[in-house]
Design an enzyme around this catalytic site. Structure first.
Site, mmCIF file in Angstrom:
data_model
loop_
_atom_site.group_PDB
_atom_site.id
_atom_site.type_symbol
_atom_site.label_atom_id
_atom_site.label_comp_id
_atom_site.label_asym_id
_atom_site.label_seq_id
_atom_site.Cartn_x
_atom_site.Cartn_y
_atom_site.Cartn_z
ATOM 1 N N HIS A 1 -9.852 1.362 3.752
ATOM 2 C CA HIS A 1 -7.716 0.877 4.322
ATOM 3 C C HIS A 1 -6.812 1.120 5.826
ATOM 4 O O HIS A 1 -7.670 1.805 6.262
ATOM 5 C CB HIS A 1 -7.227 2.172 3.369
ATOM 6 N N SER A 2 -5.790 0.466 5.363
ATOM 7 C CA SER A 2 -4.951 0.203 6.339
ATOM 8 C C SER A 2 -3.678 1.045 5.866
ATOM 9 O O SER A 2 -2.959 0.700 4.466
ATOM 10 C CB SER A 2 -4.945 -0.496 7.987
ATOM 11 N N TYR A 3 -2.634 1.673 6.526
ATOM 12 C CA TYR A 3 -2.020 2.097 8.183
ATOM 13 C C TYR A 3 -2.062 3.359 8.307
ATOM 14 O O TYR A 3 -1.354 3.797 8.949
ATOM 15 C CB TYR A 3 -1.476 1.365 8.240
ATOM 16 N N HIS B 1 -7.877 -3.990 -0.546
ATOM 17 C CA HIS B 1 -6.379 -4.323 -0.138
ATOM 18 C C HIS B 1 -6.296 -5.816 0.168
ATOM 19 O O HIS B 1 -6.505 -5.395 1.923
ATOM 20 C CB HIS B 1 -5.629 -3.099 0.421
ATOM 21 N N ALA B 2 -5.466 -6.683 0.322
ATOM 22 C CA ALA B 2 -5.437 -8.168 0.567
ATOM 23 C C ALA B 2 -5.383 -8.066 2.075
ATOM 24 O O ALA B 2 -5.863 -8.534 2.873
ATOM 25 C CB ALA B 2 -4.926 -9.052 0.129
ATOM 26 N N ARG B 3 -4.122 -7.557 2.222
ATOM 27 C CA ARG B 3 -3.030 -7.516 3.432
ATOM 28 C C ARG B 3 -3.676 -6.479 4.769
ATOM 29 O O ARG B 3 -3.533 -6.676 5.861
ATOM 30 C CB ARG B 3 -1.597 -7.173 2.999
ATOM 31 N N ARG C 1 -6.402 0.650 -8.443
ATOM 32 C CA ARG C 1 -6.078 1.393 -9.304
ATOM 33 C C ARG C 1 -6.773 1.141 -10.466
ATOM 34 O O ARG C 1 -6.734 1.795 -12.340
ATOM 35 C CB ARG C 1 -4.556 1.576 -9.498
ATOM 36 N N GLU D 1 -8.142 6.182 5.893
ATOM 37 C CA GLU D 1 -6.707 4.400 5.805
ATOM 38 C C GLU D 1 -7.558 4.108 7.628
ATOM 39 O O GLU D 1 -6.726 5.410 9.214
ATOM 40 C CB GLU D 1 -5.762 5.108 6.195
ATOM 41 N N ARG E 1 -1.017 -7.392 -0.873
ATOM 42 C CA ARG E 1 -2.207 -5.970 -2.267
ATOM 43 C C ARG E 1 -3.029 -6.836 -2.486
ATOM 44 O O ARG E 1 -4.210 -6.257 -2.947
ATOM 45 C CB ARG E 1 -0.781 -5.092 -2.118
HETATM 46 ZN ZN LIG Z 1 -5.553 -0.299 0.166
#
Ligand SMILES: [Zn+2]
Length: 422
Positions: free
Chosen positions: A313-315, A183-185, A259, A389, A241
């Site tokens: 991932h985050s967050y 996920h980019a952000r 997904r 995360e 994202r």
């Molecule tokens: Zn993510």
């Protein structure tokens, strides 16, 4: 909840200098809210289109009330308030939070071993500098590593990283496979993965835990598997994202790579709407990034097998185990997974008391279908198909730069335990 609000607000007012990243969207005056959606998920989701509300993060684990964090543009704050959702304010000004992240850093000097200094972890960095960083890490560890490329992104950028091995030689052991920044952000993810790489490269000759890990497993580490999206967060839209894939017959851009995997594809917790943040694509693997990662995973599975997969991932601060696509079924080794994840979380908490939850993703966070960890578990024979995360439940995606190093330090503690005991 009150504490969280206070931390967010402190983060927002502690700003004196605006970052100069030349973004076309500044998010100035966007309000970030945690919405208790109760039975009104559809109501809230309709605001994503009608009010340009941004879907940030969801949590309805452990049977608690479902919450969705959203960013509301300033011109729609009043209208949104009139919808009477139960909300907690996470930030009064998202634009100020972005500034508080700090400017993108300069490339650090090299130390006496030709490694970039640890000051790399004092700031976030441009995509080109990340590529240089991987090359510099690999260049200081040439007998035990090589740069790898597993495919191309939609816009043609290489999906690349490092393969590291121990004293038995290249490709002789089961795989540990890491994917960052799907996920980019989620910028903290590539930074933490790079911190793990730094510790492996510098620790192999003097740290017995690192030696044991690298002598028992081949590590395949791809810090940024969504390079197009990542670049877009640095040039245009910090909160992007998905990938940057275009489709026929729609102006919407982007498929959620997490997904788009084949296991559980198209189920609840994913969307067939190209405008959704969780758009699954139309077919499993029709995002080139996912297709490349699936093919690479199959090659690893057919060779020495995959022991551990972690999708970073985050967050939410949680260790996610399979499954995400169903809350009713579990991998056959789930008891062992839960026990390992619990101790890993305990080790992560040691340096700074940062609390990480753990458990099957569908139960502890939310249902998500077509995700990478379920694919690894069911379709690539992976013993531990995990997602982690990272920080932070207080700051969201915009984690201040002074938390990069602590994030790396605490995760390193967890990983050292996991790799030796799994
Ligand atoms: Zn993510």
């Amino acid at each position: 909840m009150k504490l969280i609000s206070v931390v967010w607000l402190l983060g927002a007012v502690n700003v004196s200098v605006r970052a100069d990243r030349n973004r076309s969207v500044t998010f100035e005056g966007f309000k970030v809210l945690r919405v208790n959606v109760d039975q009104r998920v559809a109501d809230l989701e309709s605001t994503f289109e009608t009010l340009s509300v941004i879907d940030l993060n969801r949590n309805h684990g452990h049977g608690v009330d479902a919450t969705i964090d959203v960013a509301v543009p300033p011109e729609h704050v009043k209208i949104f308030e009139n919808l009477n959702f139960t909300t907690t304010i996470l930030s009064e000004d998202l634009g100020a939070d972005i500034a508080a992240e700090g400017p993108l850093g300069r490339y650090p000097e090299l130390d006496e071993n030709n490694l970039p200094k640890l000051s790399w972890f004092d700031s976030y960095h441009a995509y080109e500098d990340h590529i240089r960083y991987w090359a510099d890490l690999q260049g200081s560890f040439t007998n035990n590593s090589e740069l790898i490329q597993v495919g191309l992104s939609f816009e043609g950028r290489p999906i690349q990283g490092i393969h590291l091995w121990g004293d038995s030689g290249k490709g002789s052991k089961p795989a540990v496979f890491f994917n960052g920044n799907v996920h980019a952000r989620e910028w903290i993810t590539s930074m933490v993965v790079e911190y793990l790489l730094y510790q492996i490269v510098t620790g192999y000759n003097n740290d017995t835990a690192v030696q044991a890990a690298l002598d028992n497993y081949d590590f395949y580490v791809l810090p940024i598997v969504n390079p197009d999206g990542f670049v877009y967060t640095q040039t245009d839209y910090r909160l992007w994202r998905k990938n940057r894939q275009t489709r026929d017959n729609t102006t919407e851009v982007g498929t959620d790579i997490n997904r788009n995997w084949s296991v559980g594809f198209g189920g609840d917790g994913s969307s067939s709407n190209p405008g959704s943040e969780t758009f699954s694509g139309y077919q499993p693997g029709d995002a080139p990034e996912t297709a490349a990662l699936m093919a690479f995973a199959q090659a690893l599975a057919a060779d020495k097998g995959i022991k551990l997969y972690i999708d970073w991932h985050s967050y939410a601060q949680v260790i996610l185990l399979s499954y995400g696509y169903t809350c009713d079924e579990f991998p056959s080794n789930i008891d062992r997974q839960i026990s390992l994840a619990g101790e890993t979380a305990a080790r992560i908490a040691r340096p700074y008391n940062t609390s990480f939850d753990y458990g099957p993703g569908c139960l502890v966070l939310y249902q998500s279908s077509g995700n990478g960890r379920d694919y690894m578990t069911d379709a690539a024979g992976t013993e531990f198909g995990w997602g982690i995360e990272l920080r932070s439940t207080s700051y969201g995606f915009l984690l201040p730069a002074d938390q990069i190093l602590p994030s790396g330090v605490e995760i390193w503690e967890g990983m050292k335990y996991l790799w030796v005991n799994m």
